[in-house]
Each structure stands twice: as structure tokens, then as C-alpha cells.
Write a protein that holds these residues in place. Structure first.
Motif, short mmCIF file in Angstrom:
data_model
loop_
_atom_site.label_atom_id
_atom_site.label_comp_id
_atom_site.label_asym_id
_atom_site.label_seq_id
_atom_site.Cartn_x
_atom_site.Cartn_y
_atom_site.Cartn_z
N LYS A 68 -49.48 32.22 28.38
CA LYS A 68 -49.05 31.73 29.80
C LYS A 68 -48.44 30.22 29.23
N VAL A 69 -47.14 30.09 29.60
CA VAL A 69 -46.38 28.86 29.48
C VAL A 69 -46.22 28.39 30.71
N SER A 70 -46.28 27.06 30.99
CA SER A 70 -46.12 26.26 32.16
C SER A 70 -45.23 25.24 32.10
N THR A 71 -44.55 24.77 32.95
CA THR A 71 -43.79 23.39 32.88
C THR A 71 -43.83 22.90 34.43
N THR A 72 -43.33 21.93 34.70
CA THR A 72 -43.30 21.27 36.24
C THR A 72 -42.14 20.70 36.31
N THR A 73 -41.72 20.78 37.66
CA THR A 73 -40.48 20.30 38.22
C THR A 73 -40.56 19.21 39.49
N ASP A 74 -39.67 18.61 39.84
CA ASP A 74 -39.78 17.51 40.80
C ASP A 74 -39.07 18.33 42.17
N THR A 75 -38.59 19.61 42.15
CA THR A 75 -37.99 20.15 43.21
C THR A 75 -38.43 21.90 43.21
N VAL A 76 -38.57 22.36 44.26
CA VAL A 76 -38.76 23.83 44.24
C VAL A 76 -37.65 24.45 44.13
N GLU A 77 -36.48 23.96 44.16
CA GLU A 77 -35.15 24.76 43.78
C GLU A 77 -35.13 24.90 42.43
N LEU A 78 -35.32 23.86 41.63
CA LEU A 78 -35.38 23.99 40.03
C LEU A 78 -36.32 24.69 39.56
N ALA A 79 -37.53 24.62 40.03
CA ALA A 79 -38.78 25.56 40.04
C ALA A 79 -38.08 27.10 39.79
N GLY A 80 -37.56 27.51 40.94
CA GLY A 80 -37.02 28.72 41.21
C GLY A 80 -35.82 29.15 40.12
N GLN A 81 -35.12 28.29 40.02
CA GLN A 81 -33.99 28.41 38.85
C GLN A 81 -34.57 28.76 37.65
N LEU A 82 -35.28 28.10 37.20
CA LEU A 82 -36.26 28.08 35.84
C LEU A 82 -36.64 29.52 35.72
N ALA A 83 -37.38 29.98 36.81
CA ALA A 83 -38.02 31.15 36.94
C ALA A 83 -37.02 32.32 36.70
N GLN A 84 -35.97 32.46 37.79
CA GLN A 84 -35.04 33.25 37.70
C GLN A 84 -34.21 33.45 36.40
N SER A 85 -34.06 32.29 35.87
CA SER A 85 -32.98 32.28 34.72
C SER A 85 -33.82 32.75 33.41
N ALA A 86 -34.99 32.54 33.24
CA ALA A 86 -35.89 32.84 32.31
C ALA A 86 -36.07 34.42 32.28
N LEU A 87 -36.48 35.05 33.34
CA LEU A 87 -36.66 36.38 33.75
C LEU A 87 -35.35 37.06 33.25
N ALA A 88 -34.07 36.54 33.98
CA ALA A 88 -32.74 37.11 33.52
C ALA A 88 -32.48 37.23 32.17
N ALA A 89 -32.91 36.20 31.36
CA ALA A 89 -32.61 36.49 29.99
C ALA A 89 -33.74 37.05 29.34
N THR A 90 -34.55 37.70 29.83
CA THR A 90 -35.50 38.44 29.31
C THR A 90 -36.59 37.65 28.37
N LEU A 91 -36.67 36.25 28.76
CA LEU A 91 -37.72 35.58 28.08
C LEU A 91 -39.04 35.44 28.55
N ALA A 92 -39.43 36.09 29.68
CA ALA A 92 -40.76 36.09 30.15
C ALA A 92 -40.82 37.25 30.91
#
Length: 109
Positions: free
Chosen positions: A8-32
Motif C-alpha cells: 500500500k503506497v500513499s502520498t498527499t496533495t494539496d488539491t483533489v484535482e492533483l490527487a485524482g490525476q495521480l490516481a488516474q495516471s498511475a492506473l493508466a500506466a499500470t503502475l497500480a
């Protein structure tokens, strides 16, 4: 796959938009295999010599130990902070079906 090889890997961001971008891009790259965005939460930390309070969104990813280095590099590259918190903890128990799915889903670079 041994249970301790799932993370389980975690990070934090100051905006929900960046959090969503990180989540979506990691999945799209098959890293998670999956990601969850939770927040906002009140975060208290030291920043440039001062104790501060700010809202943050936590993104938690599920990946493999072999996939961690690529996921960390991806999060660093996509983050706006110079030194984002990126931490990982081992999954100490999980169903074998879930672990097999995770192994098939995550493609280590």
C-alpha cells in the motif's frame, strides 16, 4: 506472490484535482492495481521551520514490491511539491485471488 510482496503506497496533495490525476495516471500506466482518494483531512507538519496546518488529500495505491520503484518515480514526476511524502507499507495478509489479480494488473517497468 507472497503477501509481503504487495504494498500500500500513499502520498498527499494539496488539491483533489492533483490527487485524482495521480490516481488516474498511475492506473493508466499500470503502475497500480487500484487507487483511493480520501480527504480533505487537516494535515499538521513542519514546513520551512514552522508548524503548519493545511488541508490535504491522501492517495493510496495498491501495487507490487517490484512495481514500487516505477510508481514512486511516476508520483515524483507528477507531483507539484519538491519533496512529497511517498511511503509504502507491506500488505501482511490478503486473499490469494486478490494477490494473483494484483500481480496480473501491475506491470513493473
Amino acid at each position: 506472490m507472497d503477501d509481503t510482496r504487495a504494498l500500500k503506497v500513499s502520498t498527499t496533495t494539496d488539491t483533489v484535482e492533483l490527487a485524482g490525476q495521480l490516481a488516474q495516471s498511475a492506473l493508466a500506466a499500470t503502475l497500480a492495481g487500484g487507487a483511493e482518494v480520501i480527504g480533505p483531512v487537516d494535515a499538521y507538519s513542519w514546513h520551512e521551520g514552522e508548524a503548519v496546518r493545511q488541508p490535504e488529500w491522501r492517495v493510496t495505491f495498491t501495487t507490487t514490491a517490484a512495481g514500487y520503484p516505477a510508481l514512486e518515480a511516476h508520483l515524483r514526476a507528477g507531483h507539484v511539491w519538491d519533496n512529497p511524502e511517498i511511503t509504502a507499507v507491506p500488505v501482511v495478509a490478503a486473499s490469494q485471488d486478490y494477490l494473483a489479480w494484483l500481480e496480473r494488473t501491475v506491470t513493473p517497468v
